[in-house]
Design a protein around this motif. Sequence first.
Motif, PDB file in Angstrom:
ATOM      1  N   THR A 141       0.858  -1.185   0.000  1.00 59.06           N
ATOM      2  CA  THR A 141       0.000   0.000   0.000  1.00 59.06           C
ATOM      3  C   THR A 141       0.892   1.233   0.000  1.00 59.06           C
ATOM      4  O   THR A 141       1.878   1.300   0.746  1.00 59.06           O
ATOM      5  CB  THR A 141      -0.922   0.015   1.222  1.00 59.06           C
ATOM      6  N   ALA A 142       0.573   2.218  -0.839  1.00 61.60           N
ATOM      7  CA  ALA A 142       1.390   3.428  -0.951  1.00 61.60           C
ATOM      8  C   ALA A 142       0.492   4.643  -1.036  1.00 61.60           C
ATOM      9  O   ALA A 142      -0.656   4.565  -1.495  1.00 61.60           O
ATOM     10  CB  ALA A 142       2.288   3.349  -2.180  1.00 61.60           C
ATOM     11  N   LEU A 143       1.040   5.753  -0.588  1.00 58.63           N
ATOM     12  CA  LEU A 143       0.322   7.025  -0.643  1.00 58.63           C
ATOM     13  C   LEU A 143       0.599   7.648  -2.008  1.00 58.63           C
ATOM     14  O   LEU A 143       1.750   7.957  -2.354  1.00 58.63           O
ATOM     15  CB  LEU A 143       0.793   7.951   0.479  1.00 58.63           C
ATOM     16  N   VAL A 144      -0.440   7.845  -2.795  1.00 63.60           N
ATOM     17  CA  VAL A 144      -0.305   8.365  -4.162  1.00 63.60           C
ATOM     18  C   VAL A 144      -0.894   9.768  -4.208  1.00 63.60           C
ATOM     19  O   VAL A 144      -2.009   9.993  -3.730  1.00 63.60           O
ATOM     20  CB  VAL A 144      -1.022   7.439  -5.165  1.00 63.60           C
ATOM     21  N   PRO A 145      -0.147  10.731  -4.785  1.00 68.38           N
ATOM     22  CA  PRO A 145      -0.685  12.099  -4.886  1.00 68.38           C
ATOM     23  C   PRO A 145      -1.958  12.118  -5.723  1.00 68.38           C
ATOM     24  O   PRO A 145      -2.090  11.390  -6.709  1.00 68.38           O
ATOM     25  CB  PRO A 145       0.443  12.869  -5.576  1.00 68.38           C
TER      26      PRO A 145
END
Length: 402
Positions: free
Chosen positions: A188-192
């Motif tokens: 899981t990653a934080l995407v702009p």
Amino acid sequence: MPSLQIFFSFLLFFLFLFLLFPQRARGASSDCSISSCPAGGPPVRFPFRLRRIQRRPCGYPKFDLSCSNQTNLTTLTLSGSGAFLVKLIDYRSQKMWIDDPNNCLPKRFLSHPFSLHDTPFSVPGDSKNYTFLNCSSSQTTPTFPAKSISCLSSLEYTVYAVPTGAYYASAPAAAPSSSPELCSVISTALVPRGVTYERSNGRVSGAGVAVTWSQPDCSACEAGNKACGLDTDTRQIVCSDRKKSPGLPRAVKYSIILGVGIPGLLLLIGIIHYIYGKIFDRLHRSSTDDLSTSTALQSANVVVGLDAPTIESYPKTLLGESRRLPRANDNTCSICLGEYQPKEALRTIPECNHYFHANCIDEWLKLNATCPVCRKSPEGSSLVTPSSSVSSSSSSSLASLQ
């Protein structure tokens, strides 16, 4: 003379560099015209500047761009996030789109968080958590909203990016990865939120992330088609008439200057060397001629005397006890100023009938061809050089000794 040629050669070389790179040589008169990287990219102007191409006053602090050493494309380096490829700059809306140099932004998001800390840029809207799934190509497409990531996929599997909330709302609560209908979770990653996508061959791939800036505010200048800049004295943003961009790229101009300027400079140096060589030869020849002329004049001014046979041919008189002189009341030799004594030999010069001690007049005539009293030159006598006179004198001395 060669040292003078070398000095002028270096002087011309530095003058050429001064003309070739006027921005670096003149300092204050910097050229802030629009520029770009050699391999292309968006036009770069204030508040941005290209390092090593545009001077520091041409840009705003922390708005530095550079040309990639590998691709020569425009690159933005963010502290903590690395280098990104600059794809588009909209100066009017103050928005810029950046992408991964390898065209795989999702991989960058998975490897480390995307951060704009300590930069003048921000992402419009809030970032959002995405869950990345690895699904086998034999499985059916997930029923929940998902976007395939082509740069992370292969023929055997497809990687999907799904909003984390939507994924966990649709998937079973217990061990979702063990179900054969579901895909395995990668991370899981934080995407702009500013990430845009483009579709290629039926798949959706990341096209870039949009970032914006608010300071410096050049929107008024851009709206009036004016050039935005920074007043270095007041540190205020000012608008000015936009200069026309040069017809040729800077790299092409430098190539033309180098291609024409260096051969021209070498030709100029060669011409100067040739002229200096001619001047040096002429000066050297002139000095040699002057020396020869001076030597000739000195030789011409050397006074020569008479040869020994001519001197011996002049009449010689031996005084008796009565000291009867050839001329009355003339009893002194004009050369040695001594009085004539009995038994002394006198010699007379025929042309003027002046007489002297024979020894005195003989030595005189060896060095001078004129009478010491009246300066008349004997007629029909043979002149000799000083060396011949000395030789004759030496021979006479040796004869007298014998």
